[in-house]
Design a protein around this motif. Structure first.
Motif, PDB file in Angstrom:
ATOM      1  N   PHE A 103       0.878  -1.257  -0.207  1.00 51.64           N
ATOM      2  CA  PHE A 103       0.024  -0.161  -0.053  1.00 51.64           C
ATOM      3  C   PHE A 103       0.906   1.343   0.047  1.00 51.64           C
ATOM      4  O   PHE A 103       0.767   2.240  -0.737  1.00 51.64           O
ATOM      5  CB  PHE A 103      -0.790   0.055   1.343  1.00 51.64           C
ATOM      6  N   ALA A 104       2.041   1.255   0.634  1.00 53.61           N
ATOM      7  CA  ALA A 104       2.707   2.426   1.061  1.00 53.61           C
ATOM      8  C   ALA A 104       3.536   2.562  -0.410  1.00 53.61           C
ATOM      9  O   ALA A 104       3.527   3.812  -0.784  1.00 53.61           O
ATOM     10  CB  ALA A 104       3.745   2.278   2.119  1.00 53.61           C
ATOM     11  N   ALA A 105       3.935   1.622  -0.962  1.00 56.33           N
ATOM     12  CA  ALA A 105       4.727   1.823  -2.062  1.00 56.33           C
ATOM     13  C   ALA A 105       3.789   2.383  -3.263  1.00 56.33           C
ATOM     14  O   ALA A 105       4.374   3.261  -4.038  1.00 56.33           O
ATOM     15  CB  ALA A 105       5.223   0.577  -2.629  1.00 56.33           C
ATOM     16  N   GLY A 106       2.670   1.761  -3.518  1.00 51.47           N
ATOM     17  CA  GLY A 106       1.594   2.421  -4.298  1.00 51.47           C
ATOM     18  C   GLY A 106       1.097   3.765  -4.163  1.00 51.47           C
ATOM     19  O   GLY A 106       0.535   4.491  -5.049  1.00 51.47           O
ATOM     20  N   ALA A 107       1.388   4.378  -2.862  1.00 52.56           N
ATOM     21  CA  ALA A 107       1.104   5.706  -2.475  1.00 52.56           C
ATOM     22  C   ALA A 107       1.952   6.683  -2.819  1.00 52.56           C
ATOM     23  O   ALA A 107       1.695   7.756  -2.956  1.00 52.56           O
ATOM     24  CB  ALA A 107       0.554   5.684  -0.931  1.00 52.56           C
ATOM     25  N   LEU A 108       3.172   6.363  -3.070  1.00 49.80           N
ATOM     26  CA  LEU A 108       4.161   7.125  -3.276  1.00 49.80           C
ATOM     27  C   LEU A 108       4.214   7.645  -4.948  1.00 49.80           C
ATOM     28  O   LEU A 108       4.019   6.969  -5.986  1.00 49.80           O
ATOM     29  CB  LEU A 108       5.680   6.420  -3.166  1.00 49.80           C
ATOM     30  N   GLY A 109       4.510   8.961  -4.994  1.00 46.77           N
ATOM     31  CA  GLY A 109       4.883   9.430  -6.549  1.00 46.77           C
ATOM     32  C   GLY A 109       6.158   9.051  -7.084  1.00 46.77           C
ATOM     33  O   GLY A 109       7.195   8.725  -6.036  1.00 46.77           O
ATOM     34  N   GLU A 110       6.418   9.409  -8.164  1.00 43.05           N
ATOM     35  CA  GLU A 110       7.699   8.494  -9.010  1.00 43.05           C
ATOM     36  C   GLU A 110       8.807   9.459  -8.419  1.00 43.05           C
ATOM     37  O   GLU A 110       9.755   8.979  -8.319  1.00 43.05           O
ATOM     38  CB  GLU A 110       7.688   8.838 -10.480  1.00 43.05           C
ATOM     39  N   GLY A 111       8.488  10.744  -8.235  1.00 47.04           N
ATOM     40  CA  GLY A 111       9.865  11.468  -7.622  1.00 47.04           C
ATOM     41  C   GLY A 111       9.962  11.221  -6.122  1.00 47.04           C
ATOM     42  O   GLY A 111      11.188  11.302  -5.919  1.00 47.04           O
ATOM     43  N   GLN A 112       8.995  10.674  -5.430  1.00 46.85           N
ATOM     44  CA  GLN A 112       9.378  10.186  -4.169  1.00 46.85           C
ATOM     45  C   GLN A 112      10.068   8.720  -4.030  1.00 46.85           C
ATOM     46  O   GLN A 112      11.041   8.684  -3.396  1.00 46.85           O
ATOM     47  CB  GLN A 112       7.885  10.040  -3.456  1.00 46.85           C
ATOM     48  N   VAL A 113       9.852   8.041  -5.127  1.00 39.36           N
ATOM     49  CA  VAL A 113      10.492   6.621  -5.118  1.00 39.36           C
ATOM     50  C   VAL A 113      11.966   7.042  -5.658  1.00 39.36           C
ATOM     51  O   VAL A 113      12.726   6.401  -5.094  1.00 39.36           O
ATOM     52  CB  VAL A 113       9.706   5.956  -6.194  1.00 39.36           C
ATOM     53  N   ASP A 114      12.088   7.812  -6.650  1.00 42.74           N
ATOM     54  CA  ASP A 114      13.481   8.272  -6.883  1.00 42.74           C
ATOM     55  C   ASP A 114      14.270   8.766  -5.766  1.00 42.74           C
ATOM     56  O   ASP A 114      15.495   8.506  -5.444  1.00 42.74           O
ATOM     57  CB  ASP A 114      13.469   9.448  -8.028  1.00 42.74           C
ATOM     58  N   LEU A 115      13.653   9.888  -4.887  1.00 42.93           N
ATOM     59  CA  LEU A 115      14.332  10.121  -3.756  1.00 42.93           C
ATOM     60  C   LEU A 115      14.836   8.715  -2.715  1.00 42.93           C
ATOM     61  O   LEU A 115      15.941   9.116  -2.279  1.00 42.93           O
ATOM     62  CB  LEU A 115      13.245  11.103  -2.813  1.00 42.93           C
ATOM     63  N   LEU A 116      13.490   8.019  -2.312  1.00 41.40           N
ATOM     64  CA  LEU A 116      14.170   6.935  -1.536  1.00 41.40           C
ATOM     65  C   LEU A 116      15.213   6.000  -2.038  1.00 41.40           C
ATOM     66  O   LEU A 116      16.173   5.642  -1.480  1.00 41.40           O
ATOM     67  CB  LEU A 116      12.796   6.165  -1.176  1.00 41.40           C
ATOM     68  N   ALA A 117      15.204   5.750  -3.513  1.00 39.25           N
ATOM     69  CA  ALA A 117      16.316   5.065  -4.176  1.00 39.25           C
ATOM     70  C   ALA A 117      17.548   5.716  -4.098  1.00 39.25           C
ATOM     71  O   ALA A 117      18.436   5.109  -3.842  1.00 39.25           O
ATOM     72  CB  ALA A 117      15.878   4.829  -5.688  1.00 39.25           C
ATOM     73  N   ALA A 118      17.679   7.068  -4.002  1.00 37.73           N
ATOM     74  CA  ALA A 118      19.064   7.588  -3.787  1.00 37.73           C
ATOM     75  C   ALA A 118      19.548   7.652  -2.358  1.00 37.73           C
ATOM     76  O   ALA A 118      20.740   8.306  -2.320  1.00 37.73           O
ATOM     77  CB  ALA A 118      18.824   8.986  -4.475  1.00 37.73           C
ATOM     78  N   LEU A 119      18.936   7.367  -1.309  1.00 40.07           N
ATOM     79  CA  LEU A 119      19.309   7.745  -0.116  1.00 40.07           C
ATOM     80  C   LEU A 119      20.608   7.112   0.246  1.00 40.07           C
ATOM     81  O   LEU A 119      20.592   5.740  -0.203  1.00 40.07           O
ATOM     82  CB  LEU A 119      18.192   7.122   0.996  1.00 40.07           C
ATOM     83  N   PRO A 120      21.449   7.693   1.116  1.00 41.42           N
ATOM     84  CA  PRO A 120      22.703   6.777   1.331  1.00 41.42           C
ATOM     85  C   PRO A 120      22.471   5.858   2.524  1.00 41.42           C
ATOM     86  O   PRO A 120      21.242   5.941   3.190  1.00 41.42           O
ATOM     87  CB  PRO A 120      23.642   7.934   1.769  1.00 41.42           C
ATOM     88  N   ARG A 121      23.365   4.709   2.515  1.00 44.40           N
ATOM     89  CA  ARG A 121      23.071   3.748   3.791  1.00 44.40           C
ATOM     90  C   ARG A 121      23.616   4.257   5.160  1.00 44.40           C
ATOM     91  O   ARG A 121      23.542   3.906   5.932  1.00 44.40           O
ATOM     92  CB  ARG A 121      23.571   2.674   3.105  1.00 44.40           C
ATOM     93  N   THR A 122      24.737   5.027   4.905  1.00 45.19           N
ATOM     94  CA  THR A 122      25.252   5.786   6.225  1.00 45.19           C
ATOM     95  C   THR A 122      25.763   7.188   5.903  1.00 45.19           C
ATOM     96  O   THR A 122      25.779   7.754   4.746  1.00 45.19           O
ATOM     97  CB  THR A 122      26.597   4.764   6.637  1.00 45.19           C
ATOM     98  N   LEU A 123      25.794   7.885   6.980  1.00 46.71           N
ATOM     99  CA  LEU A 123      26.053   9.388   7.152  1.00 46.71           C
ATOM    100  C   LEU A 123      27.118   9.498   8.221  1.00 46.71           C
ATOM    101  O   LEU A 123      27.013   8.828   9.415  1.00 46.71           O
ATOM    102  CB  LEU A 123      25.053  10.002   7.037  1.00 46.71           C
ATOM    103  N   THR A 124      27.992  10.354   7.881  1.00 44.32           N
ATOM    104  CA  THR A 124      29.112  10.739   9.119  1.00 44.32           C
ATOM    105  C   THR A 124      28.860  12.303   9.337  1.00 44.32           C
ATOM    106  O   THR A 124      29.216  12.945   8.623  1.00 44.32           O
ATOM    107  CB  THR A 124      30.586  10.263   8.793  1.00 44.32           C
ATOM    108  N   LEU A 125      28.785  12.492  10.563  1.00 44.78           N
ATOM    109  CA  LEU A 125      28.892  14.025  10.818  1.00 44.78           C
ATOM    110  C   LEU A 125      29.840  14.020  12.293  1.00 44.78           C
ATOM    111  O   LEU A 125      29.786  13.139  13.023  1.00 44.78           O
ATOM    112  CB  LEU A 125      27.485  14.592  11.395  1.00 44.78           C
TER     113      LEU A 125
END
Length: 270
Positions: A103-125
Motif C-alpha cells: 500500500f505504501a509503495a503504491g501511494a508514493l509519487g515517482e519523484g518520491q520513489v526516486d528520492l528513496l532510491a538515492a538515499l545513502p546507507r550511512t552518513l558521518t557528521l
C-alpha cells in the motif's frame, strides 16, 4: 546533482554541529512526525538526521513532503523498508514482508520513489562532544541485520568491524526500541521509533550534542488513530493504528522475536 550531493556531504563531515536531532523509523505516521517536529529543541537543532524506514506506513507521501519542507537541515539515511518500497515499485520484488508495504509503495509519487532510491546507507557528521558520529539504519554494514541492547560483545565486534578508529559513536535504528550502550569503546545509540514504538507509546527520538539524550514526545494518540482511520485507505488501518500507535507490541515480545536474529543461541534469554 551527484557532484553537488558529494560536495555537501564533504562539507557536513568537516563542520562540527552543536545539536543534532535524530528521528528513526517514522514509518509513514504523519501525526507522530508532526509532534516531534514541533518540539522546540528539534526546531532549534542544527541538523535533523533520519536513520531510515521513513515512509513504509499509512501516510508515506505526506511524511516525505513534510520532511522535504524542512529543507537542507534534514539529512536522510535509507532503511530496509525504504529500499523495499523502491524495489516493489520498480518490479524488483513481488512482495514485501510488512503487510502495509505494498500500500505504501503504491501511494508514493515517482519523484518520491526516486528520492528513496538515492538515499545513502550511512552518513558521518562531527557532533560537539561526541566527535565523529556514524548514522545508519540497522548496522553500519547492513540495513536489516539485528543488534540489540543486550547483544553479546562478540556480535558487536562483528558488526562494527572496519569502522574508522575515530568513529566514537554509532547511531542506528531498525528495532524500534531506544537504548544507549558502550561496546568496544564506542557509544551506540538507538533513538527508538517515531511512528511504530515497541514497549512504550509516544514518538521516540534522540538529541545529540554534547551528550546523548533519549526523548519521547507525547501526542494525542486517540486523535491520531481517528485521523489515520479517516485519511488512510489501507484496509484495516484502524487496527494497524491501534496496535502501533498504542505500542501494543511490548519490548519483551520484540526482544524475544528479534533475539535469534542477532546470532544468539535459540535458548538464550532476551
Amino acid at each position: 546533482m551527484t557532484g553537488q550531493h558529494e560536495q555537501r556531504e564533504e562539507r557536513e563531515q568537516r563542520e562540527e554541529h552543536g545539536r543534532v536531532a535524530v528521528l528513526s523509523d517514522i514509518h509513514g505516521v504523519l501525526p507522530a512526525l508532526e509532534a516531534v517536529l514541533a518540539e522546540p529543541e528539534v526546531a532549534a537543532a542544527d541538523r535533523i538526521v533520519l536513520t531510515g524506514d521513513i515512509a513504509a506506513g499509512p501516510q508515506p507521501s505526506e511524511v516525505i513532503e513534510l520532511l522535504r519542507e524542512q529543507g537542507d537541515r534534514v539529512l536522510w539515511v535509507g532503511g530496509n523498508a525504504d529500499r523495499e518500497l523502491v524495489e516493489y515499485r520498480r518490479g524488483e520484488r513481488t512482495e514485501i514482508p510488512d503487510p502495509i508495504g505494498p500500500f505504501a509503495a503504491g501511494a508514493l509519487g515517482e519523484g518520491q520513489v526516486d528520492l528513496l532510491a538515492a538515499l545513502p546507507r550511512t552518513l558521518t557528521l562531527r557532533v560537539r562532544g561526541l566527535g565523529e558520529v556514524l548514522f545508519c539504519h540497522a548496522t553500519p554494514r547492513d540495513d536489516e541485520e539485528v543488534v540489540l541492547a543486550d547483544s553479546r560483545p562478540e556480535r558487536w565486534a562483528e558488526v562494527l568491524t572496519g569502522l574508522p578508529a575515530d568513529t566514537g559513536t554509532v547511531v542506528c535504528g531498525h528495532t524500534h526500541m531506544p537504548y544507549v550502550r558502550l561496546t568496544h569503546g564506542r557509544l551506540v545509540v538507538n533513538p527508538g521509533s517515531v511512528g511504530m514504538p515497541y514497549g512504550r507509546a509516544g514518538a521516540h527520538w534522540c538529541l545529540l550534542g554534547p551528550g546523548t539524550d533519549l526523548r519521547v514526545t507525547s501526542y494525542d494518540i486517540p486523535a491520531a488513530i481517528a485521523r489515520l482511520t479517516a485519511e488512510c485507505a489501507y484496509p484495516g488501518i484502524a487496527d494497524w493504528a491501534d496496535c502501533y500507535l498504542r505500542a501494543r507490541v511490548t519490548d519483551t515480545e520484540a526482544l524475544r522475536a528479534f533475539g535469534p536474529r542477532d546470532g544468539r543461541a535459540p535458548d538464550a534469554e532476551s
